[in-house]
Design an enzyme around this catalytic site. Structure first.
Site, PDB file in Angstrom:
ATOM      1  N   ASP A 185      59.465  32.495 -28.586  1.00  0.00           N
ATOM      2  CA  ASP A 185      58.689  33.697 -28.918  1.00  0.00           C
ATOM      3  C   ASP A 185      57.452  33.778 -28.029  1.00  0.00           C
ATOM      4  OD1 ASP A 185      60.509  34.109 -30.917  1.00  0.00           O
ATOM      5  OD2 ASP A 185      59.252  33.230 -32.486  1.00  0.00           O
TER       6      ASP A 185
HETATM    7  N1  URA Z   1      61.977  29.435 -33.595  1.00  0.00           N
HETATM    8  C1  URA Z   1      61.064  30.431 -33.688  1.00  0.00           C
HETATM    9  O1  URA Z   1      60.835  30.961 -34.768  1.00  0.00           O
HETATM   10  N2  URA Z   1      60.419  30.785 -32.576  1.00  0.00           N
HETATM   11  C2  URA Z   1      60.598  30.202 -31.386  1.00  0.00           C
HETATM   12  O2  URA Z   1      59.948  30.568 -30.406  1.00  0.00           O
HETATM   13  C3  URA Z   1      61.542  29.175 -31.302  1.00  0.00           C
HETATM   14  C4  URA Z   1      62.220  28.807 -32.420  1.00  0.00           C
END
Ligand code: URA
Length: 237
Positions: free
Chosen positions: A106
């Site tokens: 993310d």
């Molecule tokens: N899980 C998430 O919620 N975000 C990420 O960036 C990676 C794994």
């Protein structure tokens, strides 16, 4: 063996536009096994022919594998019209136009991200069938307890009914807000959604390892380096 056109080979290895490569070839700046070749369409065998440009031999690399410490605020994508992407952070010496991130972190997640131009490698890392573990350091907005550890171990069902594989959760001895989560797949926002089902919010998320390969501690956020051969083969056997 990889047989390809001379201009395409130089373009891929030196990351130069094909038009520039054709000019170099026409100018006589390119030798193959010591002999000047002037036709861009000439075929070479990448693994065995020695190609040099301006007297400098090209060390053939079929694919590139880059380890990055992804910073916050950067998109896990190759290109974006307005926002900065992880590929924009790759320095010229490692850059290839065909690079892409292996899976996504993310925008606000930091830590280990691999970039490559090897589709088979990426598929292996991402596929849930590979059962490759991904470990995250997570700072929660409330303390975790033994019931969260059990829920992870049993396999969490997300709010939309999606079932997650059994996973592992370790709670830091010193700080119950700080946990390490290990998952064996990579669903959209998986870690945040898993904690969400337990009523826990994620304040900070950082990926520490993929398989047996950990983020190089010397890489500051936004930095990257070429992966070593043993790191690549630890992931992709
Ligand atoms: N899980 C998430 O919620 N975000 C990420 O960036 C990676 C794994």
């Amino acid at each position: 063996m990889t047989v390809c056109r001379l201009d395409k080979f130089i373009s891929s290895q030196l990351n130069l536009p094909r038009s520039v490569c054709r000019k170099l070839i026409a100018r006589g700046a390119v030798t193959v096994n010591g002999a000047v070749l002037k036709k861009p369409e000439e075929k070479i065998t990448a693994e065995t022919d020695e190609v040099a440009v301006g007297g400098e031999a090209i060390r053939y690399q079929k694919h590139v594998y880059i380890m990055m410490n992804k910073p916050k605020g950067v998109l896990s994508a190759s290109t974006d019209k307005t926002r900065k992407t992880v590929v924009d952070l790759v320095p010229p010496a490692l850059f290839r136009r065909t690079l892409f991130p292996v899976g996504r972190l993310d925008r606000d997640t930091t830590g280990l991200l691999i970039l490559t131009d090897d589709g088979d490698f990426a598929h292996y890392v991402i596929s849930p069938k590979s059962h490759l573990k991904k470990r995250y350091r997570v700072l929660l907005d409330a303390p975790a307890d033994a019931s969260a550890v059990k829920a992870f171990r049993d396999g969490i069902t997300l709010a939309d009914g999606t079932k997650c594989m059994p996973a592992e959760l370790e709670i830091s001895q010193e700080n119950p807000y700080l946990v390490f989560a290990t998952i064996y797949e990579g669903k959209y926002h998986q870690i945040k959604r898993m904690f969400g089902t337990l009523g826990l919010g994620v304040d900070e998320l950082h990926r520490v390892s993929i398989g047996e390969v950990s983020l190089d501690e010397n890489l500051r956020e936004g930095d990257c380096r070429a992966m070593k051969n043993d790191e690549i083969s630890l992931i992709y056997k």
